[in-house]
Design an enzyme around this catalytic site. Structure first.
Site, PDB file in Angstrom:
ATOM      1  N   HIS A 224       0.762  -1.153  -0.035  1.00  0.00           N
ATOM      2  CA  HIS A 224       0.084   0.299  -0.148  1.00  0.00           C
ATOM      3  C   HIS A 224       0.880   1.309   0.125  1.00  0.00           C
ATOM      4  O   HIS A 224       0.425   2.349  -0.344  1.00  0.00           O
ATOM      5  CB  HIS A 224      -0.969   0.023   1.173  1.00  0.00           C
ATOM      6  CG  HIS A 224      -0.526   0.353   2.363  1.00  0.00           C
ATOM      7  ND1 HIS A 224       0.075  -0.297   3.685  1.00  0.00           N
ATOM      8  CD2 HIS A 224      -0.184   1.702   2.926  1.00  0.00           C
ATOM      9  CE1 HIS A 224       0.512   0.314   4.485  1.00  0.00           C
ATOM     10  NE2 HIS A 224       0.381   1.452   4.236  1.00  0.00           N
ATOM     11  N   ASP A 275      -0.707  -7.274   2.042  1.00  0.00           N
ATOM     12  CA  ASP A 275       0.117  -5.943   1.902  1.00  0.00           C
ATOM     13  C   ASP A 275       1.574  -6.176   2.292  1.00  0.00           C
ATOM     14  O   ASP A 275       1.877  -6.030   3.204  1.00  0.00           O
ATOM     15  CB  ASP A 275      -0.800  -5.183   3.040  1.00  0.00           C
ATOM     16  CG  ASP A 275      -0.211  -3.620   2.924  1.00  0.00           C
ATOM     17  OD1 ASP A 275       0.285  -3.251   1.838  1.00  0.00           O
ATOM     18  OD2 ASP A 275      -0.413  -3.091   3.727  1.00  0.00           O
ATOM     19  N   SER A 376       4.206   2.562   8.413  1.00  0.00           N
ATOM     20  CA  SER A 376       3.540   1.483   7.459  1.00  0.00           C
ATOM     21  C   SER A 376       4.846   1.114   6.794  1.00  0.00           C
ATOM     22  O   SER A 376       5.847   1.836   6.409  1.00  0.00           O
ATOM     23  CB  SER A 376       2.789   2.291   6.352  1.00  0.00           C
ATOM     24  OG  SER A 376       1.590   2.697   6.903  1.00  0.00           O
TER      25      SER A 376
END
Length: 431
Positions: A224, A275, A376
């Site tokens: 992502h 992901d 992230s």
């Protein structure tokens, strides 16, 4: 010209005095002499003063201890004459033009107190681990630890140390599993952490996501982070970096040679599925990562083998402390969370069915700290069978440190076949 003549004359006088002349006179003028040195002048040139040093000291102010062959503590007060790094390369003088552009140099107002001067001897002005110096390697100016031993060791290094090798999950600092609320840290605590930046058309660079070094040429992160800008040329990767927007001693910079996003990645309203992403890195010199105190690989888990729920694990990144914060912190931050069972994380007041078996949940039991925006792609690292192991990849969550809303991580142990198939270098992976 007068200054040059005065210096030449002073040299003649000093040589003369060293051969037995009795023309020296102690003067009250302040020469800043250290270690029992006395301020003297020649009776014929009383306006020229210098330090007359005791036998074992030298330097303009008697600040150099010629007898010192080791350092004590971290070497902050080391004033010996070691002048090479651990690879045997010569140190640059603290008054050289290149060094004068750095933070620590001979022209600082506190240079004398820090042991800096017109010499190239190793010093530790900023309280690092041990004495260091600046070394020129090609076009790069490096900060390098010095070839001088700790007095407590009782022995001198006879030769440069053996070449470092990658040993996955090893770091110079011990794991910290009792942190509450998170703390700022340095890259030595997470030497596998990769900082990933995106280039913009105007030439600026912004931080995007974290990642983890799993082999010398491969960094693992989250899809992502790249889905909106999937061109490999847009990204650069730093290893060995402790600060977001400034250089760290020993860091390495890489281009992205290959960017692999999971083809089955998808995003719901909140959750991210599959992901995971891989970045093949290469420096402009064509090299992969080199092991050091600040650069190391992280171990990968074995297939479907994860720590027990309730295990304390570390998360690291430049993420925001709150989702409403405007800026990322400048210093790398680390915190500790505990793994939460799927059964608990799939409760309706948590995330329900959005959490799948390819995901892991983790949170601070007091809900005071969490991964957040900017973390992230970064690592969730747990101790597994005595080695620090990449258990998860920071993926998604609702808010930051909200009650009953833990961070959700890509479950690395479920993606090992995918990782191996794309890297095609299983033997080089940190398994």
């Amino acid at each position: 010209m007068r200054a040059l003549l005065a210096r030449l004359l002073l040299c003649v006088l000093v040589v003369s005095d060293s051969k037995g002349s009795n023309e020296l006179h102690q003067v009250p003028s302040n020469c800043d002499c250290l270690n029992g040195g006395t301020c003297v002048s020649n009776k014929y040139f009383s306006n020229i003063h210098w330090c007359n040093c005791p036998k074992k000291f030298g330097g303009q102010h008697c600040e150099i201890d010629k007898s010192k062959t080791c350092y004590e503590g971290n070497g902050h007060f080391y004033r010996g004459k070691a002048s090479t790094d651990t690879m045997g390369r010569p140190c640059l003088p603290w008054n050289s033009a290149t060094v004068l552009q750095q933070t620590y140099h001979a022209h600082r107002s506190d240079a004398l107190q820090l042991g800096l001067g017109k010499h190239n001897y190793c010093r530790n002005p900023d309280n690092r681990r041990r004495p260091w110096c600046y070394v020129q390697v090609g076009l790069k100016l490096l900060v390098q630890e010095c070839m001088v031993h700790d007095c407590a060791d009782g022995k001198k290094p006879s030769s440069p140390p053996e070449e470092l090798k990658f040993q996955c999950g090893q770091k110079t600092l011990r794991p910290r599993f009792k942190i509450i609320g998170g703390e700022f840290t340095t890259i030595e605590n997470q030497p596998w952490f990769a900082a990933i930046y995106r280039r913009h058309r105007g030439g600026s660079v912004t931080y995007v996501c974290g990642g983890s070094l799993i082999s010398p040429c491969w960094v693992i992160s989250a899809t992502h982070c790249f889905i909106d800008y999937p061109k490999k040329e847009d990204y650069i990767v730093y290893l060995g970096r402790s600060r977001l927007n400034s250089n760290t001693q020993g860091e390495m910079k890489f281009e992205v040679e290959n960017l692999i996003l999971h083809k089955d990645y998808s995003a719901d309203t909140l959750a991210h599925h599959n992901d995971i992403a891989l970045l093949k890195i290469r420096s402009k010199e064509g090299r992969c990562a080199q092991p050091s105190r600040t650069i190391q690989t992280i171990c990968l888990p074995s297939m479907y083998n994860d720590p027990q729920f309730g295990t304390s694990c570390e998360i690291t990144g430049f993420g925001k402390e709150n989702s409403t914060d405007y800026l990322y912190p400048e210093q790398l931050k680390m915190t500790v969370v505990k793994l939460i069972s799927h059964r608990e994380c799939q409760q309706p007041h948590y995330y329900g069915s959005e959490v799948t078996t390819k995901m892991l949940c983790a949170a601070d039991p007091q809900w005071k700290t969490d991964s957040c925006q900017g973390d992230s792609g970064g690592p969730l690292v747990c101790s597994l069978q005595g080695r620090m192991t990449l258990t998860g990849i920071v993926s998604w969550g609702r808010g930051c440190a909200l009650k009953d809303k833990p961070g959700v991580y890509t479950r690395v142990s479920h993606f090992l076949p995918w990782i191996r198939s794309h890297t095609k270098e299983e033997n080089g992976l940190a398994l």
